[in-house]
Design a protein around this motif. Structure first.
Motif, PDB file in Angstrom:
ATOM      1  N   VAL A 211       0.845  -1.197   0.000  1.00  0.00           N
ATOM      2  CA  VAL A 211       0.000   0.000   0.000  1.00  0.00           C
ATOM      3  C   VAL A 211       0.883   1.250   0.000  1.00  0.00           C
ATOM      4  CG1 VAL A 211      -1.670   1.330   1.355  1.00  0.00           C
ATOM      5  CG2 VAL A 211      -1.931  -1.160   1.101  1.00  0.00           C
ATOM      6  N   ALA A 212       0.612   2.161  -0.907  1.00  0.00           N
ATOM      7  CA  ALA A 212       1.369   3.401  -1.089  1.00  0.00           C
ATOM      8  C   ALA A 212       2.841   3.139  -1.433  1.00  0.00           C
ATOM      9  CB  ALA A 212       1.264   4.296   0.146  1.00  0.00           C
ATOM     10  N   GLY A 213       3.138   1.910  -1.838  1.00  0.00           N
ATOM     11  CA  GLY A 213       4.511   1.569  -2.197  1.00  0.00           C
ATOM     12  C   GLY A 213       5.447   1.407  -1.021  1.00  0.00           C
ATOM     13  N   GLN A 270       0.362  -1.323  -7.980  1.00  0.00           N
ATOM     14  CA  GLN A 270      -0.653  -1.060  -8.998  1.00  0.00           C
ATOM     15  C   GLN A 270      -1.764  -2.107  -8.997  1.00  0.00           C
ATOM     16  OE1 GLN A 270       1.603  -0.851 -12.632  1.00  0.00           O
ATOM     17  NE2 GLN A 270       2.452   1.167 -12.178  1.00  0.00           N
ATOM     18  N   GLY A 271      -1.767  -2.966  -7.985  1.00  0.00           N
ATOM     19  CA  GLY A 271      -2.801  -3.991  -7.922  1.00  0.00           C
ATOM     20  C   GLY A 271      -2.993  -4.476  -6.504  1.00  0.00           C
ATOM     21  N   LYS A 277      -9.968   0.620  -2.040  1.00  0.00           N
ATOM     22  CA  LYS A 277     -10.435   1.969  -1.717  1.00  0.00           C
ATOM     23  C   LYS A 277      -9.635   2.568  -0.560  1.00  0.00           C
ATOM     24  CE  LYS A 277     -14.838   2.610  -1.807  1.00  0.00           C
ATOM     25  NZ  LYS A 277     -16.299   2.582  -1.456  1.00  0.00           N
ATOM     26  N   THR A 278      -9.440   1.775   0.488  1.00  0.00           N
ATOM     27  CA  THR A 278      -8.675   2.267   1.634  1.00  0.00           C
ATOM     28  C   THR A 278      -7.205   2.427   1.277  1.00  0.00           C
ATOM     29  OG1 THR A 278     -10.207   1.219   3.185  1.00  0.00           O
ATOM     30  CG2 THR A 278      -8.025   1.791   4.024  1.00  0.00           C
ATOM     31  N   LYS A 283      -2.651   6.109   0.387  1.00  0.00           N
ATOM     32  CA  LYS A 283      -1.649   6.649  -0.533  1.00  0.00           C
ATOM     33  C   LYS A 283      -1.825   8.148  -0.712  1.00  0.00           C
ATOM     34  CE  LYS A 283      -0.096   6.346  -5.342  1.00  0.00           C
ATOM     35  NZ  LYS A 283      -0.307   5.673  -6.653  1.00  0.00           N
ATOM     36  N   ALA A 284      -3.059   8.591  -0.877  1.00  0.00           N
ATOM     37  CA  ALA A 284      -3.323  10.023  -1.059  1.00  0.00           C
ATOM     38  C   ALA A 284      -2.966  10.810   0.196  1.00  0.00           C
ATOM     39  CB  ALA A 284      -4.785  10.236  -1.410  1.00  0.00           C
TER      40      ALA A 284
END
Length: 287
Positions: A211-213, A270-271, A277-278, A283-284
């Motif tokens: 998540v978020a890299g 990317q997957g 959604k979470t 990430k945002a």
């Protein structure tokens, strides 16, 4: 190409442990003495031990806020006597989380075989040591056994999430840890191979979807579940349960699965969970 079966054959012929065979091979290949190599492995052992202590005792928090404090939660529940899974499994879970949290918070760890899977091997190693009271030399030798499994995997397939998905990182760590547990418990060379195969088979196809890299979610908690899986595989192998597919073939299959895995599921974020959604919200918020 390396084959774990060759290690088993040599260990059986010479009546030695897998770790002793790997140590002798490495001494010959590196032109270093076995004493020098043991000293280096002793240093790795101390770093692992320190990362467990640090992760269990210190307030650690990653920059993202996603990781920190879970190892202490599990460890405290274990000390309270309320653990659902008992001292062995809860101890492995707490230690695996501890080391993985130290990694996520920029602490010092031993990649085993990678940073993202660093908690599995020390968790199993020190949990079995707590149960059996192994000597330092036995722990060092067991780490050479883990190295032998890891070298075979790296040669026949890979240990990189970017190349083979999380099966290549956390799966490899589980296989290495399962072999270590068997050796410390007095199992045969063949049983170490069965344990590693049983552990790795259970994680075939596992995707790498950070998540978020970040190497935090789901990476840290996967270390804990993989440690328990390694113990289950070791328990089966010690009881005489065999993997119908030999370890070398399991490793080959893992490599082929990794090559077939789409890029979106190989550490690109990317997957999988990364695009949930979470996961997208995290990430945002972070970036």
């Amino acid at each position: 190409m390396r084959a774990y079966q060759d290690y088993i054959r040599l260990a059986e012929e010479k009546e030695l442990k897998i770790g002793e065979i790997v140590l002798a091979e490495q001494a010959e290949d590196s032109e270093k003495t076995e004493s020098e190599l043991r000293e280096r492995m002793r240093s790795n052992l101390e770093v692992m031990r320190a990362s467990v202590r640090s992760g269990l005792s210190e307030e650690r928090q990653s920059l993202s806020g996603l990781v920190g404090g879970d190892a202490a939660k599990v460890y405290n529940r274990r000390k309270s006597g309320k653990s659902l899974t008992g001292d062995i499994v809860s101890g492995a879970i707490a230690r695996a989380l501890a080391v993985a949290e130290v990694n996520a918070t920029m602490g010092k760890i031993v990649a085993a075989p990678t940073a993202g899977s660093c908690g599995v091997l020390p968790a199993v190693l020190f949990t079995v040591d707590e149960l059996l009271g192994s000597t330092e030399e036995e722990l060092e030798t067991a780490l050479f056994t883990a190295a032998g499994v890891g070298m075979v995997i790296a040669d026949r397939a890979n240990v990189s999430g970017a190349e083979g998905g999380c099966q290549a990182e956390i799966g490899s760590a589980a296989g290495m840890a399962a072999a270590v547990a068997v050796e410390l418990a007095g199992g045969t060379p063949a049983q170490t191979g069965n344990a590693a195969a049983l552990a790795m088979k259970s994680l075939l196809g596992l995707v790498c979807d950070p998540v978020a890299g970040l190497v935090e979610v789901p990476c840290v908690k996967r270390n804990a579940t993989a440690a328990t899986l390694a113990l289950a595989a070791a328990e089966m192998a010690l009881a005489g349960v065999e993997s119908k597919i030999p370890l070398d073939e399991v490793i080959d299959a893992m490599g082929e699965i990794g090559r077939q895995m789409p890029c979106s599921l190989r550490e690109t974020a990317q997957g999988g969970l990364a695009v949930s959604k979470t996961g997208q919200r995290i990430k945002a918020d972070f970036l």
